[in-house]
Design an enzyme around this catalytic site. Sequence first.
Site, PDB file in Angstrom:
ATOM      1  N   GLN A 140       0.832  -1.201   0.000  1.00 27.34           N
ATOM      2  CA  GLN A 140       0.000   0.000   0.000  1.00 27.34           C
ATOM      3  C   GLN A 140       0.867   1.253   0.000  1.00 27.34           C
ATOM      4  OE1 GLN A 140      -2.683  -2.132   3.300  1.00 27.34           O
ATOM      5  NE2 GLN A 140      -3.301   0.003   3.045  1.00 27.34           N
ATOM      6  N   ARG A 173      -5.061   6.988  17.360  1.00 31.11           N
ATOM      7  CA  ARG A 173      -6.366   6.993  16.688  1.00 31.11           C
ATOM      8  C   ARG A 173      -7.426   6.305  17.545  1.00 31.11           C
ATOM      9  NH1 ARG A 173      -8.867   8.109  11.596  1.00 31.11           N
ATOM     10  NH2 ARG A 173      -6.967   9.005  10.746  1.00 31.11           N
ATOM     11  N   ALA A 177      -5.806   5.334   5.682  1.00 28.62           N
ATOM     12  CA  ALA A 177      -6.619   6.343   6.352  1.00 28.62           C
ATOM     13  C   ALA A 177      -7.837   6.724   5.498  1.00 28.62           C
ATOM     14  CB  ALA A 177      -5.779   7.573   6.713  1.00 28.62           C
ATOM     15  N   PHE A 202      -5.951  -4.005   3.352  1.00 20.70           N
ATOM     16  CA  PHE A 202      -6.665  -3.777   4.614  1.00 20.70           C
ATOM     17  C   PHE A 202      -5.773  -3.202   5.708  1.00 20.70           C
ATOM     18  CE2 PHE A 202      -8.777  -7.438   2.483  1.00 20.70           C
ATOM     19  CZ  PHE A 202      -9.950  -6.779   2.122  1.00 20.70           C
ATOM     20  N   GLU A 220       0.576  -1.791   4.689  1.00 23.96           N
ATOM     21  CA  GLU A 220       1.025  -0.404   4.820  1.00 23.96           C
ATOM     22  C   GLU A 220       2.509  -0.365   5.170  1.00 23.96           C
ATOM     23  OE1 GLU A 220      -1.552   2.270   7.008  1.00 23.96           O
ATOM     24  OE2 GLU A 220       0.046   3.731   7.266  1.00 23.96           O
ATOM     25  N   GLU A 278     -12.819   2.967   5.567  1.00 25.75           N
ATOM     26  CA  GLU A 278     -12.804   2.449   6.932  1.00 25.75           C
ATOM     27  C   GLU A 278     -14.066   2.708   7.764  1.00 25.75           C
ATOM     28  OE1 GLU A 278      -9.055   4.643   7.295  1.00 25.75           O
ATOM     29  OE2 GLU A 278      -8.366   2.972   8.504  1.00 25.75           O
TER      30      GLU A 278
HETATM   31  N1  MTE Z   1     -11.338  -2.657   0.186  1.00 26.80           N
HETATM   32  C1  MTE Z   1     -10.811  -3.738  -0.431  1.00 26.80           C
HETATM   33  N2  MTE Z   1     -11.555  -4.383  -1.335  1.00 26.80           N
HETATM   34  N3  MTE Z   1      -9.548  -4.174  -0.146  1.00 26.80           N
HETATM   35  C2  MTE Z   1      -8.765  -3.556   0.797  1.00 26.80           C
HETATM   36  O1  MTE Z   1      -7.629  -3.962   1.037  1.00 26.80           O
HETATM   37  N4  MTE Z   1      -8.597  -1.710   2.445  1.00 26.80           N
HETATM   38  C3  MTE Z   1      -9.340  -0.815   3.323  1.00 26.80           C
HETATM   39  C4  MTE Z   1     -10.379  -0.018   2.525  1.00 26.80           C
HETATM   40  N5  MTE Z   1     -11.151  -0.886   1.699  1.00 26.80           N
HETATM   41  C5  MTE Z   1      -9.307  -2.410   1.477  1.00 26.80           C
HETATM   42  C6  MTE Z   1     -10.613  -1.983   1.108  1.00 26.80           C
HETATM   43  C7  MTE Z   1      -8.495   0.138   4.045  1.00 26.80           C
HETATM   44  S1  MTE Z   1      -7.726  -0.374   5.457  1.00 26.80           S
HETATM   45  C8  MTE Z   1      -8.334   1.434   3.636  1.00 26.80           C
HETATM   46  S2  MTE Z   1      -7.428   2.549   4.536  1.00 26.80           S
HETATM   47  C9  MTE Z   1      -8.940   1.911   2.383  1.00 26.80           C
HETATM   48  O2  MTE Z   1      -9.676   0.899   1.698  1.00 26.80           O
HETATM   49  C10 MTE Z   1      -7.818   2.423   1.489  1.00 26.80           C
HETATM   50  O3  MTE Z   1      -8.268   2.815   0.252  1.00 26.80           O
HETATM   51  P1  MTE Z   1      -8.952   4.249  -0.028  1.00 26.80           P
HETATM   52  O4  MTE Z   1      -8.223   5.259   0.771  1.00 26.80           O
HETATM   53  O5  MTE Z   1      -8.800   4.392  -1.471  1.00 26.80           O
HETATM   54  O6  MTE Z   1     -10.377   4.102   0.417  1.00 26.80           O
HETATM   55  N1  HPA Z   2      -4.323   6.047   9.382  1.00 26.83           N
HETATM   56  C1  HPA Z   2      -3.848   5.051   8.612  1.00 26.83           C
HETATM   57  N2  HPA Z   2      -2.582   4.867   8.397  1.00 26.83           N
HETATM   58  C2  HPA Z   2      -1.705   5.708   8.959  1.00 26.83           C
HETATM   59  C3  HPA Z   2      -2.144   6.754   9.762  1.00 26.83           C
HETATM   60  C4  HPA Z   2      -3.518   6.944   9.988  1.00 26.83           C
HETATM   61  O1  HPA Z   2      -3.971   7.870  10.692  1.00 26.83           O
HETATM   62  N3  HPA Z   2      -1.046   7.409  10.188  1.00 26.83           N
HETATM   63  C5  HPA Z   2       0.005   6.750   9.656  1.00 26.83           C
HETATM   64  N4  HPA Z   2      -0.387   5.729   8.907  1.00 26.83           N
HETATM   65 MO1  MOS Z   3      -6.086   1.381   6.145  1.00 27.31          MO
HETATM   66  S1  MOS Z   3      -5.791   0.547   7.993  1.00 27.31           S
HETATM   67  O1  MOS Z   3      -5.610   2.968   6.798  1.00 27.31           O
HETATM   68  O2  MOS Z   3      -4.689   0.812   5.359  1.00 27.31           O
END
Ligand code: MTE
Ligand code: HPA
Ligand code: MOS
Length: 787
Positions: free
Chosen positions: A212, A325, A526, A243, A247, A728
Amino acid sequence: MGAHTPRSKTEITGGAHVARQHDSAHKHVTGSADYIDDMPEPAGTLHAYLGLTDRAHARITALDLDAVRAAEGVVAVLTGADVPGVNDISPTGRDDEPVLATDTVLFHGQPVFAVIAETRDLARRAAKRAVISYEDLPHITDVRAAMEANYPLVTDPLKLERGDIAAGLSAAPRRLQGEMRIGGQDHFYLEGHIAMAIPGEDDEVTVWSSTQHPSEVQHMVAHALGTVSNAVTVQIRRMGGGFGGKETQANQFAAIAAIAAKKLNRAVKIRPDRDDDMIITGKRHDFVVDYDVGFDDSGKIHALDATFAARCGFSSDLSGAVTDRALFHADNCYYFEDVRLTSKPMMTNTVSNTAFRGFGGPQGMLGGERVIEEVAYALGRDPLEIRKANFYGGPGRDLTPYHQTVEDNIIERVVDELETCSDYQARRAEIIDFNENSPVIRRGIALTPVKFGISFTATWFNQAGALVHVYQDGSIHLNHGGTEMGQGLNTKVAQVLADEFQVDLDTIRITATTTGKVPNTSATAASSGTDLNGMAVANAAQQIKTRLVAFAAEKFNIPEDQVEFEPNHVRVGNELMPFGDFIKLAYQERVQLSAAGFYKTPDIHWDRAAGKGRPFYYFAYGAAVSEVSIDTLTGEYQVDRVDVLHDTGRSLNPALDIGQIEGAFVQGMGWLTTEELWWDDKGRLRTHAPSTYKIPLASDRPKIFNVKLADWAENREPTVRRSKAVGEPPFMLPISVLEALGMAVASIADYKVSPRLDAPATPERVLMAVERLKAMADEQPAENSES
Ligand code: MTE
Ligand code: HPA
Ligand code: MOS
């Protein structure tokens, strides 16, 4: 322009605010979407496998790898001593996370060496032949035990405080204390960790990594190789789920592949098997929450003092930000007059826990919701009434424990609408009736709200870049700093770009994320992927459009406001030109048709030492009603019905947003019900495969599942097309499932005793709670532990 000016009649397909399937949906379901393991391997590719320790905490006294080296197909064996640069991949620069452990091992399963062989199978077999001698040291795996033993914190704790907590607690008419235990969670992405490194000239290397956070992988690979960032390119087309588990956790695999590739001058691929992936990589933090709450007979909470201790594992990783958080979400939708929230990021001899959807927010919010439940049961009231009595309100009731004013509050409207459309009151009355006459099966219902803060709390992460090229034929190349993990980020960002240029979505080609095109990116995390990258892409498009407009105005000698982007055409005065023709002309006139875009979130700031600021640009809201039934003889249960109303602002893509909400709900339900991580007394994770770790099955989904977007909602901040982040926030909606289970349990003692169901509420835990309440109901009219 004359009144008779021709207008292009059609709308573009796939602009902003329209429901479109994921751009790769057809490839996902036909198996033609390429993941890293599907890529053709360069000639001579070698394969790495990790050798893990079988001690939770020990000093290595001898490391005998001769038999490994002698094994069939082995080309090299790497230890920490072979790391040419710094043997550290700590994302916060704390130097507490080796690529390969050297003198001391800190958790059972920590990688100690890597075998590089001609095939993955040979590498894996050879890894078993190591002989490692140890001197064992005492280990601690449990959070409470770590606190009692005064084990170190992995990073500085945070305290959020407002008002006078001591005075508030002692002045409150009623008061109670308790403890809640909240379990962790494995990410269980379908595609496990993987990296493939291809060596280049000099110190150069290209790494394909399932991450990620390509920029961090780039940085870590350079650090471990002892070189600089411009030698390293990191690429990723898509992940099969992240998910949060990708990261920071991809760093180790990428570093090992890169070190081996540079050492041997051959491509090297590493892909742990599922068990090793679960053992080696960090998970959601489990928490122990201690709370002390002062309230009155109306259910209003006067004061809350709570400590959130987390099992961080052996290193800091992101545990500081995760536990921060948690505190930021302990208030959820509620105003507390006097409040003190403290984090305790405890070191333990377990894998280093990491980001996971919600990033500590779910654990903080669940602690806060437990407090609401406690007050409700103490007063013999519906927890929904206690929630409403404590919602944030106008001035005087709108300040969070971190001193940010809640300005965009819509929770009352969301909850009222959901309460009505789900028929909550009538169903609750019917369930209470049912329970009175049902000896074995008991039912429960709960409505719980969510308010989730959007922005990285580390303010500088809230920036993004993009690179957009328009080619001579009018086709468009889209690149941005975000990563695609199934969430549909690329689709949404492409929709924004299509809308900017007013071209059909299929005019745009989405390309792999690479540190070579957009530098210095933040993790796609995030929930901010679309907010940040969508804006950066819009910025790039606007730069190109500005040049195009200036060019056309000059070329055709008309005012700039007579150049307009219309569906698949550009209007130049009275003339409507197909987009491709217009672009061709612009190219011939030497207009630059490429731009790098940038965006940074405005108006946010955070002073951690003071515990004050505006860490979040805005909040996303939602609510869910869940109904369950339990078998009081076995503890088994099912989720009968769920109704969700969720706020995504002006949704960029309602189909993808509903998919995110459904997926987050089921994933959150798994966390709170069946997914249980279990370490034995040797510090071994015994739940490291689907045979012992139970994620939700299709058959576990709510029997009735109604998900609606709050279609009237709009972001009050000028985010991309007034949308809101969605990744999230809905993960916390299934707190309603846990609480509905609690109500079904509480029916045993006439809803007068708080069920205190900890998470995950496995059937065993439900049964134990039933037995506890049965025993109390048999004794005497029950009391909570009120003091
Ligand atoms: N949806 C799918 N299908 N797969 C994933 O790994 N990760 C989640 C969410 N939805 C995830 C998901 C998490 S932890 C985050 S932070 C956000 O997607 C990240 O993507 P975005 O910022 O584009 O929403
Ligand atoms: N959210 C998700 N990932 C992160 C954050 C947060 O606030 N800070 C650093 N990595
Ligand atoms: Mo989502 S836990 O901020 O990758």
